[in-house]
Design a protein around this motif. Structure first.
Motif, PDB file in Angstrom:
ATOM      1  N   ARG A   7      -0.379   6.966  -3.214  1.00  0.00           N
ATOM      2  CA  ARG A   7      -1.652   7.236  -2.666  1.00  0.00           C
ATOM      3  C   ARG A   7      -2.153   5.944  -2.324  1.00  0.00           C
ATOM      4  O   ARG A   7      -2.351   4.800  -2.963  1.00  0.00           O
ATOM      5  CB  ARG A   7      -2.669   8.099  -3.511  1.00  0.00           C
ATOM      6  N   ARG A   8      -2.616   5.528  -1.063  1.00  0.00           N
ATOM      7  CA  ARG A   8      -3.386   4.671  -0.617  1.00  0.00           C
ATOM      8  C   ARG A   8      -4.469   4.846   0.218  1.00  0.00           C
ATOM      9  O   ARG A   8      -4.501   5.889   1.227  1.00  0.00           O
ATOM     10  CB  ARG A   8      -2.370   4.030   0.346  1.00  0.00           C
ATOM     11  N   PRO A   9      -5.637   4.546  -0.223  1.00  0.00           N
ATOM     12  CA  PRO A   9      -7.262   4.652   0.620  1.00  0.00           C
ATOM     13  C   PRO A   9      -7.012   3.794   1.935  1.00  0.00           C
ATOM     14  O   PRO A   9      -6.317   2.945   2.062  1.00  0.00           O
ATOM     15  CB  PRO A   9      -8.083   4.134  -0.290  1.00  0.00           C
ATOM     16  N   GLU A  61      -7.450   8.803   2.918  1.00  0.00           N
ATOM     17  CA  GLU A  61      -6.421   8.709   1.942  1.00  0.00           C
ATOM     18  C   GLU A  61      -4.990   9.006   2.571  1.00  0.00           C
ATOM     19  O   GLU A  61      -5.039   9.978   3.329  1.00  0.00           O
ATOM     20  CB  GLU A  61      -6.493   9.306   0.370  1.00  0.00           C
ATOM     21  N   VAL A  62      -3.818   8.109   2.305  1.00  0.00           N
ATOM     22  CA  VAL A  62      -2.597   8.404   2.732  1.00  0.00           C
ATOM     23  C   VAL A  62      -1.939   8.927   1.684  1.00  0.00           C
ATOM     24  O   VAL A  62      -2.089   8.140   0.677  1.00  0.00           O
ATOM     25  CB  VAL A  62      -2.124   7.403   3.665  1.00  0.00           C
ATOM     26  N   ARG A  84       5.058   0.803  -0.475  1.00  0.00           N
ATOM     27  CA  ARG A  84       3.636   0.179  -0.923  1.00  0.00           C
ATOM     28  C   ARG A  84       3.352  -0.959   0.252  1.00  0.00           C
ATOM     29  O   ARG A  84       2.204  -1.106   0.778  1.00  0.00           O
ATOM     30  CB  ARG A  84       3.847  -0.170  -2.283  1.00  0.00           C
ATOM     31  N   ARG A  85       4.636  -1.662   0.314  1.00  0.00           N
ATOM     32  CA  ARG A  85       4.293  -2.908   1.420  1.00  0.00           C
ATOM     33  C   ARG A  85       3.928  -2.533   2.612  1.00  0.00           C
ATOM     34  O   ARG A  85       2.925  -2.937   3.256  1.00  0.00           O
ATOM     35  CB  ARG A  85       5.542  -3.691   1.589  1.00  0.00           C
ATOM     36  N   GLU A  89       0.357  -3.181   4.703  1.00  0.00           N
ATOM     37  CA  GLU A  89       0.130  -3.497   5.858  1.00  0.00           C
ATOM     38  C   GLU A  89      -0.568  -3.023   7.076  1.00  0.00           C
ATOM     39  O   GLU A  89      -1.208  -3.656   7.835  1.00  0.00           O
ATOM     40  CB  GLU A  89       1.780  -3.671   6.470  1.00  0.00           C
ATOM     41  N   HIS A  90      -0.402  -1.623   6.896  1.00  0.00           N
ATOM     42  CA  HIS A  90      -1.141  -0.795   7.925  1.00  0.00           C
ATOM     43  C   HIS A  90      -2.524  -0.195   7.413  1.00  0.00           C
ATOM     44  O   HIS A  90      -3.164   0.137   8.406  1.00  0.00           O
ATOM     45  CB  HIS A  90      -0.181   0.438   8.420  1.00  0.00           C
ATOM     46  N   PHE A  91      -2.565   0.015   6.336  1.00  0.00           N
ATOM     47  CA  PHE A  91      -4.017   0.552   5.855  1.00  0.00           C
ATOM     48  C   PHE A  91      -4.930  -0.395   4.854  1.00  0.00           C
ATOM     49  O   PHE A  91      -5.821   0.175   4.599  1.00  0.00           O
ATOM     50  CB  PHE A  91      -3.711   1.770   4.912  1.00  0.00           C
ATOM     51  N   ALA A  92      -4.526  -1.524   4.827  1.00  0.00           N
ATOM     52  CA  ALA A  92      -5.533  -2.456   3.978  1.00  0.00           C
ATOM     53  C   ALA A  92      -6.548  -2.685   4.905  1.00  0.00           C
ATOM     54  O   ALA A  92      -6.587  -3.004   5.777  1.00  0.00           O
ATOM     55  CB  ALA A  92      -4.759  -3.664   3.317  1.00  0.00           C
TER      56      ALA A  92
END
Length: 92
Positions: A7-9, A61-62, A84-85, A89-92
């Motif tokens: 999960r990535r915010p 979140e993704v 994760r990379r 790269e796209h959502f940070a």
């Protein structure tokens, strides 16, 4: 079967997040011959021999989830690292 759950915010609008996932899906199709299909406006499913999963795009979140078959099991760490990379790269 090994599984991946990441999960990535994010702070993108729904339209922007959807567009990012579309670009990622195009790259997956090109590079790994993965079949992709939007199940609705928020969830992209992907599949190829040895791997299947979903990318769910929420408002903040993704969520990437995948099941790896025997062929990809030894590569789980490398696959997770690459996911994760790309998310960073796209959502940070």
């Amino acid at each position: 079967m090994p599984s991946i759950d990441i999960r990535r915010p994010h702070r993108l609008s729904a339209v922007e997040a959807h567009a990012v996932i579309d670009r990622v899906a195009a790259r997956m199709r090109e590079k790994f011959q993965v079949l992709t299909q939007w199940q609705n406006d928020t969830t992209l499913s992907f599949e190829r021999a040895g791997i299947s999963g979903k990318i769910a795009v929420g408002p903040d979140e993704v969520h990437v989830s995948a099941e790896l078959g025997m062929l990809f099991s030894p590569l789980k760490g490398m696959i997770e690292q690459e996911i994760r990379r790309k998310l960073d790269e796209h959502f940070a």
